[in-house]
Write a protein that holds these residues in place. Sequence first.
Motif, short mmCIF file in Angstrom:
data_model
loop_
_atom_site.label_atom_id
_atom_site.label_comp_id
_atom_site.label_asym_id
_atom_site.label_seq_id
_atom_site.Cartn_x
_atom_site.Cartn_y
_atom_site.Cartn_z
N ARG A 1 76.61 25.88 -75.09
CA ARG A 1 75.57 26.41 -74.21
C ARG A 1 75.80 25.92 -72.78
NH1 ARG A 1 69.64 25.78 -76.69
NH2 ARG A 1 69.89 23.75 -75.69
N ASP B 1 73.52 24.84 -69.65
CA ASP B 1 72.15 24.47 -69.26
C ASP B 1 72.06 24.36 -67.74
OD1 ASP B 1 71.52 24.26 -71.98
OD2 ASP B 1 72.16 22.16 -72.04
N GLN C 1 69.25 23.82 -64.38
CA GLN C 1 67.92 23.55 -63.81
C GLN C 1 67.91 24.01 -62.37
OE1 GLN C 1 66.83 19.45 -64.31
NE2 GLN C 1 66.19 19.75 -66.43
N ALA D 1 69.16 31.27 -74.45
CA ALA D 1 68.77 30.51 -75.64
C ALA D 1 67.46 29.77 -75.46
CB ALA D 1 69.87 29.51 -76.01
N ASN D 2 67.12 29.39 -74.23
CA ASN D 2 65.90 28.60 -74.02
C ASN D 2 65.48 28.70 -72.56
OD1 ASN D 2 63.89 26.55 -74.96
ND2 ASN D 2 64.90 25.34 -73.37
N ILE D 3 64.15 28.77 -72.33
CA ILE D 3 63.57 28.76 -70.99
C ILE D 3 62.37 27.84 -70.99
CG2 ILE D 3 62.61 30.14 -69.09
CD1 ILE D 3 63.82 32.61 -70.33
N SER D 4 62.27 26.98 -69.99
CA SER D 4 61.10 26.10 -69.87
C SER D 4 60.86 25.78 -68.40
CB SER D 4 61.29 24.81 -70.68
OG SER D 4 62.39 24.07 -70.18
N SER E 1 64.08 25.29 -66.27
CA SER E 1 65.30 24.92 -66.98
C SER E 1 65.64 26.07 -67.93
CB SER E 1 65.09 23.63 -67.78
OG SER E 1 66.24 23.32 -68.55
N VAL E 2 66.88 26.59 -67.82
CA VAL E 2 67.29 27.76 -68.61
C VAL E 2 68.64 27.46 -69.27
CG1 VAL E 2 67.68 30.25 -68.60
CG2 VAL E 2 66.15 29.24 -66.91
N SER E 3 68.79 27.88 -70.52
CA SER E 3 70.03 27.69 -71.28
C SER E 3 70.58 29.05 -71.71
CB SER E 3 69.81 26.81 -72.52
OG SER E 3 69.35 25.53 -72.14
N TRP E 4 71.91 29.24 -71.51
CA TRP E 4 72.60 30.44 -71.97
C TRP E 4 73.64 30.06 -73.03
CZ3 TRP E 4 70.82 30.22 -67.02
CH2 TRP E 4 70.23 31.36 -66.48
#
Length: 255
Positions: free
Chosen positions: A33, A35, A37, A206-209, A248-251
Amino acid sequence: MSSTPFRCLLLGGLLTAIPLTGAAAQADEPRSRLDVQAEAQLDVVPDRATLSARLWERTPAIAPHEDDDTDPDALRQARDRLEERAAALIRTLEEAGIERDDISAGSLSVQPEYVPAPRHSDNDSDMLMRTRLDRPFQVRVDDLERLPRLLDALTEAGVNAMDGISYDLADRDAATDEALVKALEKARHKAELMARTMDVSLGAVANISETRPPIYAPRMMAMSADARESGSQAEYRPGTIVIEAGVSVSWVIEN
């Protein structure tokens, strides 16, 4: 001799199962991944203001007594004067174009004040007591071009103090949403730049916060404690309101 075919079948089944187990383990391996920010800052020009002012009246200063510290008649007279001035202030603001719903009169507060008595000798330092009746006012202004005129109106109405101006936004949600979008766009730009530089391809998100939720705070401007001294000579500029947001975003990395 009959056991030989059975052994062959069993061995063949084991050999067939080995690659299937390896494929399942390979599928369960976590994928790489990327990550990122990012933080963004939005400067917004306010389009609304709230003026804070106060009126007060005092009773005559007298020597305090243990049984009764306040003269009821003097207190009533001070309150009547304050109510008359408050009514005149509201009329002045309405004549200046302010709607009644945009004028907020706070609760009346009563508090004692102690002042030095006139000195009859070098060693005389007795204290006198008086009562102060205080009423705050807030005036909302939706057209900032009218602000100087309203400051003049408050001064002409004889307010005792101007406590400041609070600059605000009519649509706070739109401004905080814009700050958040700006932070997400910045995160995507950083991820795409890193992916090109490292010669990899980005997959699904994959994730966003949020690392910093958009924080909004009206901008305060202090004013002179005595409105009659400052009048409308000072220049009041709204400046800008700063809104910050962080994400914070993950691809998933495809290759």
